[in-house]
Design an enzyme around this catalytic site. Structure first.
Site, PDB file in Angstrom:
ATOM      1  CG  PHE A  37     -32.263 -98.702   8.855  1.00 13.42           C
ATOM      2  CD1 PHE A  37     -32.482 -98.716   7.485  1.00 13.42           C
ATOM      3  CD2 PHE A  37     -30.960 -98.777   9.316  1.00 13.42           C
ATOM      4  CE1 PHE A  37     -31.415 -98.795   6.591  1.00 13.42           C
ATOM      5  CE2 PHE A  37     -29.886 -98.852   8.425  1.00 13.42           C
ATOM      6  CZ  PHE A  37     -30.117 -98.854   7.065  1.00 13.42           C
ATOM      7  CG  ASP A  77     -30.700-102.684  15.359  1.00 13.96           C
ATOM      8  OD1 ASP A  77     -29.753-102.029  15.828  1.00 13.96           O
ATOM      9  OD2 ASP A  77     -30.930-102.770  14.132  1.00 13.96           O
ATOM     10  CE  LYS A 127     -25.862 -95.794  12.228  1.00 12.33           C
ATOM     11  NZ  LYS A 127     -26.992 -96.691  12.045  1.00 12.33           N
TER      12      LYS A 127
HETATM   13  C1  LIG Z   1     -27.240 -97.788  11.116  1.00 13.34           C
HETATM   14  C2  LIG Z   1     -28.082 -98.874  11.596  1.00 13.34           C
HETATM   15  C3  LIG Z   1     -27.927-100.189  11.126  1.00 13.34           C
HETATM   16  C4  LIG Z   1     -26.956-100.556  10.033  1.00 13.34           C
HETATM   17  O1  LIG Z   1     -25.625-100.295  10.366  1.00 13.34           O
HETATM   18  P1  LIG Z   1     -24.494-100.307   9.221  1.00 13.34           P
HETATM   19  O2  LIG Z   1     -23.218-100.164  10.003  1.00 13.34           O
HETATM   20  O3  LIG Z   1     -24.758 -99.150   8.323  1.00 13.34           O
HETATM   21  O4  LIG Z   1     -24.584-101.601   8.516  1.00 13.34           O
HETATM   22  C5  LIG Z   1     -28.734-101.170  11.678  1.00 13.34           C
HETATM   23  N1  LIG Z   1     -29.644-100.888  12.611  1.00 13.34           N
HETATM   24  C6  LIG Z   1     -29.824 -99.637  13.095  1.00 13.34           C
HETATM   25  C7  LIG Z   1     -30.840 -99.395  14.155  1.00 13.34           C
HETATM   26  C8  LIG Z   1     -29.076 -98.584  12.588  1.00 13.34           C
HETATM   27  O5  LIG Z   1     -29.273 -97.345  13.029  1.00 13.34           O
END
Ligand SMILES: *Cc1c(COP(=O)(O)O)cnc(C)c1O
Length: 393
Positions: free
Chosen positions: A128, A215, A244
């Site tokens: 994700f 990420d 986050k």
């Molecule tokens: C939540 C998340 C995103 C996206 O973040 P947003 O602030 O919702 O755009 C991207 N990568 C990972 C691993 C995430 O958990």
């Protein structure tokens, strides 16, 4: 009232008026333990005094000036983050998706500067990376992509935690510029790769001249017991994204890079109106100071081990449990059946939990949680899971 909002979320029928630490109060005055922390955002819990103070003080002086000017707090935050991560430079955005967009643009420009006209980024199944067009394309979930075609070009998908698959792709392609992975997949179901996965990726990236981009949007800022989850290994990525937990709820994203990669984006190549504004930087600086001064990395490790042990005891020899896994305070309990009914049941009992990938209960409690509360969480959850499973087994 809700009819005025686009129907993009399946919301639970509860709304909160205030919070303190790991607890939230709904508008009727009922208390809930927040075991999801705003989806790994409020690592310091709710209304943390240090964050509140930093935000209030900053808001009273200056919220925003734009990046037309120098921003002292942004430079200070950049220094703290790059030092913690062993990186050279950082670009500030306002969300995770934007942080990844910066990483994707960086990788493409890096490739073009090296004569690769049609660069591709390797991404993993079940990953994700966000909901913008490029990050949605990078995301390994067909359901999330359906209906938004044409998707963005330049991504090649491989299975997660599978180095052989990467070696196979490397044979056939000369246009790969980077690998983008989560060190530990969150939305995909709290999937922990083999301990040597990242170092094997690092080795392939070195061999082929690719950038290793991690990420850490969900795993970063102490969530797994280190500042960043890749620091459980001795691997140093070239690019890392954060969001986050970075500013405990003030929207903020960051893309860090080192070496040549850190010099790729020059004036006019990327930007953000809000990115790294004084308010968000003040919040993030308070988050870093607090994690540091309160020993929250160690605490995430101990609390995580404690919660995991308690869950394992509760669910020992229960038929229908596939695995209990994770790192620090990022834990998943995979069931053989659909786990989604548990969310409403836990809510009724006063516990906020989450289910991802349909069958995985995901727990992301704040790093400041009370051990006794986590013990009780394990008990309540154990009971709910056992009764769900006994209905199906
Ligand atoms: C939540 C998340 C995103 C996206 O973040 P947003 O602030 O919702 O755009 C991207 N990568 C990972 C691993 C995430 O958990």
């Amino acid at each position: 009232m809700l009819e005025s909002l686009m129907n993009t979320y399946a919301r639970l029928p509860v709304s909160f008026s205030h919070g303190e630490g790991a607890w939230l109060w709904d508008c009727q005055g009922r208390r809930y333990f927040d075991a999801i922390a705003g989806i790994a955002v409020c690592g310091l819990g709710h209304a943390h005094p240090a964050v509140t103070r930093a935000i209030c003080e900053q808001a009273g002086r200056l919220i925003h000036t734009s990046n037309l000017y120098q921003i002292e707090a942004q430079a200070r935050l950049g220094q703290r983050l790059t030092a913690l991560a062993g990186m050279d430079r950082v670009f500030f955005a306002n969300s995770g998706a934007e942080a990844n967009e910066a990483a994707i643009k960086l990788a493409r420009l890096y490739a073009h500067q090296r004569g690769i006209a049609q660069p591709a980024i390797l991404v993993a199944e079940h990953s994700f990376h966000g909901r913008t067009l490029a990050t949605l394309t990078a995301t390994g979930n067909r359901k999330a992509q359906a209906g938004f075609e044409p998707l963005v070009q330049g991504f090649v998908r491989v299975p997660f935690n599978d180095i052989e698959a990467i070696d196979k792709v490397a044979v056939n392609r000369t246009n790969i510029v980077a690998v983008l992975v989560e060190p530990l997949q969150g939305e995909g179901g709290v999937i922990v790769p083999a301990p040597d996965y990242l170092s094997a990726l690092r080795q392939r990236c070195d061999q082929h001249g690719w950038l290793l981009m991690v990420d850490e949007i969900q795993t970063g800022m102490g969530r797994t017991g280190r500042w960043f989850a890749h620091q459980h290994s001795d691997v140093q990525p070239d690019v890392m994204t954060l969001a986050k937990g970075l500013a405990n709820g003030v929207p903020m994203g960051a893309c860090l890079a080192r070496g040549e990669a850190a010099l790729t984006l020059g004036p006019g190549t990327h930007g953000s109106t809000f990115g790294g504004n004084p308010l968000a930087c003040a919040a993030a600086l308070a988050v870093i100071d607090t994690i540091d001064q309160s020993g929250l990395l160690e605490q995430a490790t101990t609390l995580g081990e404690m919660l995991r042990t308690a869950l394992a005891q509760e669910l020992d020899e229960v038929a229908g449990i596939v695995a209990i896994r994770g790192q620090g305070l990022m834990l998943g309990i995979e069931l053989e059946c659909d786990a989604r009914p548990l969310v409403a049941e836990a809510l009724q009992a006063g516990w906020l939990i989450n289910v991802t990938a349909e069958r995985v209960v995901r727990l992301l409690p704040p790093l400041i949680a009370d051990p006794a509360d986590l013990q009780q969480l394990a008990q309540v959850l154990g009971q709910l899971i056992r009764s769900l499973l006994s209905a199906t087994h």
